[in-house]
Design an enzyme around this catalytic site. Structure first.
Site, short mmCIF file in Angstrom:
data_model
loop_
_atom_site.label_atom_id
_atom_site.label_comp_id
_atom_site.label_asym_id
_atom_site.label_seq_id
_atom_site.Cartn_x
_atom_site.Cartn_y
_atom_site.Cartn_z
N ARG A 285 21.06 50.51 -12.16
CA ARG A 285 21.20 49.44 -13.16
C ARG A 285 20.17 48.32 -12.97
O ARG A 285 20.45 47.15 -13.19
CB ARG A 285 22.62 48.86 -13.15
CG ARG A 285 23.72 49.86 -13.45
CD ARG A 285 23.58 50.47 -14.85
NE ARG A 285 24.63 51.45 -15.09
CZ ARG A 285 24.50 52.75 -14.89
NH1 ARG A 285 23.34 53.25 -14.44
NH2 ARG A 285 25.48 53.58 -15.14
N SER B 293 30.88 49.95 -19.74
CA SER B 293 31.40 49.69 -18.40
C SER B 293 31.21 48.21 -18.05
O SER B 293 30.11 47.68 -18.16
CB SER B 293 30.70 50.56 -17.36
OG SER B 293 30.96 51.92 -17.60
N GLU C 226 28.42 44.38 -14.87
CA GLU C 226 27.32 45.18 -15.41
C GLU C 226 26.86 44.59 -16.73
O GLU C 226 25.68 44.64 -17.07
CB GLU C 226 27.77 46.64 -15.62
CG GLU C 226 26.68 47.52 -16.17
CD GLU C 226 27.03 49.00 -16.10
OE1 GLU C 226 26.74 49.70 -17.10
OE2 GLU C 226 27.58 49.45 -15.10
#
Length: 301
Positions: free
Chosen positions: A177, A227, A297
């Site tokens: 990420r 998410s 996230e």
């Protein structure tokens, strides 16, 4: 509205660059949450993007780039930033042997379908991720063990001075990420994707399998940003949240999904403040009960 933003908007109008004034961002995010931006700009060319960047520097106006608006939570009071929207004008996908060039406004779903039609394998994991290619490249989107960085060959982008550069994947500092573009004032324009020859029927079957898993396990019938938390080292965020008994935990209309604990959903009229409070509550409870620290996230603006 500040004087600088008004002057910025006046120049957009004079230059006939298409934009909407005081546009609600809830209409442009998958969370269906967010106040207004003073200028929601829909450029038709890279040259217009260059002009917008130069104007933003001239008037000290911050720029936010948005595709489908997934993976972000925008303040209820709006943002003091201009938004560049990568949509229909930047969704072109072309093929050269086993390499695909895709503009940042194309969706991952359309890219996956293009690869399938050309019998090119390697992107099946991304089928169903609700993002444009630009956003996926920026955050190194992934699912089911795959990441977009696995198939990137190079990325072309505009820097904060309005100059165009191309970097190979090896120069882009990819990790979980994370990419070179995080915390930089760059605008991703296009990406070259390198795939391998495959069997169209097998590619299609794998894509369908991933999509069926999403439909079965994820709360796709509610607005969300995907998410909510990153995967902590040595664990999974959704499993930790579930273990703490937080499925269904709510703050107003913001709720930890009862179907998948890794998702915070908007059950109807959730506000950004409710989502933020819920995220803080979940983070606190998970740390107290498990010792793991959850990191968001989604990007909070």
């Amino acid at each position: 509205m500040s004087t600088n933003i008004q002057l910025f908007i006046d120049e957009l109008e004079a230059l006939k660059i298409p934009f909407k004034k005081d546009e609600p961002m809830k209409n442009h995010t998958t969370f269906k949450i967010g106040g207004n931006t003073p200028a929601f700009i829909e450029p038709v060319s890279t040259e217009q993007i260059k002009i917008i960047v130069n104007l933003s520097k001239k008037y000290s106006v911050k720029i936010l780039c948005v595709g489908r608006g997934s993976n972000m939570l925008i303040s209820d009071s709006g943002i003091d930033m201009a938004v560049i929207h990568f949509g229909e004008n930047f969704n072109k996908i072309t093929k050269d042997e086993n390499s695909i060039n895709v503009l940042s406004g194309a969706t991952l779903i359309s890219l996956c379908n293009f690869a399938k039609e050309n019998s090119l394998a390697g992107l099946e994991f991304a089928y169903g991720i609700p993002a444009t290619v630009g956003g996926a490249v920026y955050m190194n989107a992934g699912a089911y063990g795959g990441e977009i960085s696995n198939v990137i060959k190079s990325v072309t982008y505009l820097d904060e001075d309005g100059e165009i550069h191309t970097k190979a994947k090896e120069e882009l500092d990819y990790s979980y990420r994370h990419s070179y573009f995080k915390n930089k004032n760059c605008i991703i324009l296009s990406t070259d994707i390198a795939l391998s020859d495959g069997n169209k029927d097998e590619i299609s079957a794998l894509m369908d399998d991933y999509m069926n898993r999403r439909k079965t396990k994820q709360p796709l019938n509610y607005p969300s940003a995907g998410s909510t938390f990153k995967r902590p080292e040595g664990a999974f965020a959704s499993a930790l949240i579930d273990r703490c008994g937080l499925k269904g935990y709510s703050v107003g209309d913001a709720q930890v999904s009862e179907k998948h604990a890794g998702f915070v959903i908007n059950k109807g009229s959730a506000t950004a403040n409710e989502v933020k409070q819920l995220m803080e509550d979940v983070k606190k409870i998970v740390f107290e009960k498990t010792g793991f620290t959850l990191e968001p996230e989604i990007i909070v603006l």
